[in-house]
Write an enzyme that holds these catalytic residues in place. Structure first.
Site, PDB file in Angstrom:
ATOM      1  N   THR A   1       3.318 -61.301 -24.826  1.00  0.00           N
ATOM      2  CA  THR A   1       4.125 -62.510 -24.719  1.00  0.00           C
ATOM      3  C   THR A   1       4.647 -62.700 -26.124  1.00  0.00           C
ATOM      4  OG1 THR A   1       2.773 -63.569 -22.987  1.00  0.00           O
ATOM      5  CG2 THR A   1       3.860 -65.055 -24.507  1.00  0.00           C
TER       6      THR A   1
ATOM      7  N   ARG B   1       3.599 -65.191  -9.150  1.00  0.00           N
ATOM      8  CA  ARG B   1       2.398 -65.557  -9.923  1.00  0.00           C
ATOM      9  C   ARG B   1       2.809 -66.412 -11.136  1.00  0.00           C
ATOM     10  NH1 ARG B   1       1.303 -64.053 -15.537  1.00  0.00           N
ATOM     11  NH2 ARG B   1      -0.925 -64.268 -15.850  1.00  0.00           N
TER      12      ARG B   1
HETATM   13  N1  GLY Z   1       0.185 -64.580 -21.171  1.00  0.00           N
HETATM   14  C1  GLY Z   1       1.220 -64.193 -20.331  1.00  0.00           C
HETATM   15  C2  GLY Z   1       0.862 -64.197 -18.930  1.00  0.00           C
HETATM   16  O1  GLY Z   1      -0.292 -64.160 -18.578  1.00  0.00           O
HETATM   17  O2  GLY Z   1       1.754 -64.241 -18.132  1.00  0.00           O
END
Ligand code: GLY
Length: 263
Positions: free
Chosen positions: A141, A169
């Site tokens: 990320t 998700r």
């Molecule tokens: N940290 C990014 C995700 O789990 O989507």
């Protein structure tokens, strides 16, 4: 008057070899802050640099969901309380710009087709995001926290989402208190396995600990050791109302960099 500063990361799992890419984004934020730009401008533009860099799992380089689609999440929060986030956006190379557009709106967040319809109505670039298969097992990320001369702090975060996750998700990045939190002159951003970050409400808890007198590194270390129940690969960055920002991860794989202006 505050001393401008910025801290940024390229994601847990991105690898230390990507440090120079993160430093390029920090340099963009530093230039904006040095020329009198706001924390929001600095955080967003640095985040766009990272979203446009195909080595990171955000924007252009986002990893596929399990069905081969590319769904993008992004969030931004400012120390004055404003917040914007988008979830599961398609065809949007820079979702952080759409999230930032929500800062002055009545609503905080948008998802999926609604987020894209909003972006269309505001003229934000629509283009296919090619995406890519995950290049490593771990996720990544991107995140940037900036502080400007007025003392305003902004935290911008963007991701294609953890590897091996289905369409629809929701990870930590668009969830307040989980992937990001800014409160009382402290900004915190998280990266890594979103489910673990969310269950630990990591960013909120680190901000609270810092506000209770904990140091940036000490508070992040506490969260990584005490708030993750399953040893998931996770990293964090934090910036307070003075001093330099810091990054910390429970592996060597999170490239991060910080800058602070000379007085
Ligand atoms: N940290 C990014 C995700 O789990 O989507």
């Amino acid at each position: 008057m505050s001393i401008p500063a910025v801290v940024a990361h390229g994601g847990a799992g991105a690898g230390p070899e990507r440090l120079a890419n993160v430093e390029r984004a920090v340099a963009i934020a530093a230039a904006i802050l040095e020329s009198g730009g706001t924390a929001v401008e600095a955080a967003v533009e640095a985040c766009v640099v990272l979203e446009d860099d195909p080595v990171f799992n955000a924007g252009t380089g986002s990893v596929f969901r399990t069905d081969g689609t590319v769904h993008l999440d992004a969030s931004i929060q400012v120390s004055d309380g404003r917040m914007g986030f988008v979830i599961a956006m398609e065809d949007t190379p820079n979702p952080i710009r759409v999230a930032a557009d929500l800062l002055d709106e009545e609503i905080n967040g948008l998802t999926g087709e609604g987020a894209r319809a909003w972006a269309d109505s505001k003229g934000f670039a629509k283009a296919p995001v090619e995406g890519r298969p995950p290049f490593k097992e771990a996720t990544d990320t991107v995140g940037v926290i900036a502080r400007d001369r007025s003392g305003s702090i902004a935290c911008a975060t963007s991701t294609g989402g953890c590897s091996d996750r289905p369409p629809g998700r929701v990870g930590d990045v668009p969830l307040p208190g989980c992937g990001f939190w800014v409160q009382g002159g402290v900004g915190v951003g998280a990266t890594g396995i979103g489910e673990a970050i969310t269950r630990g409400m990591l960013s909120f808890r680190v901000a609270e600990r810092i506000l209770d007198g904990g140091g940036l590194e000490e508070s992040m270390m506490w969260a990584l050791e005490e708030c993750l129940e399953d040893g998931a690969e996770v990293g964090m960055i934090a910036l307070g109302s003075e001093g330099t920002g810091h990054g910390l991860a429970n592996s060597e794989n999170m490239p991060w960099s910080s800058w602070i202006a000379r007085k």
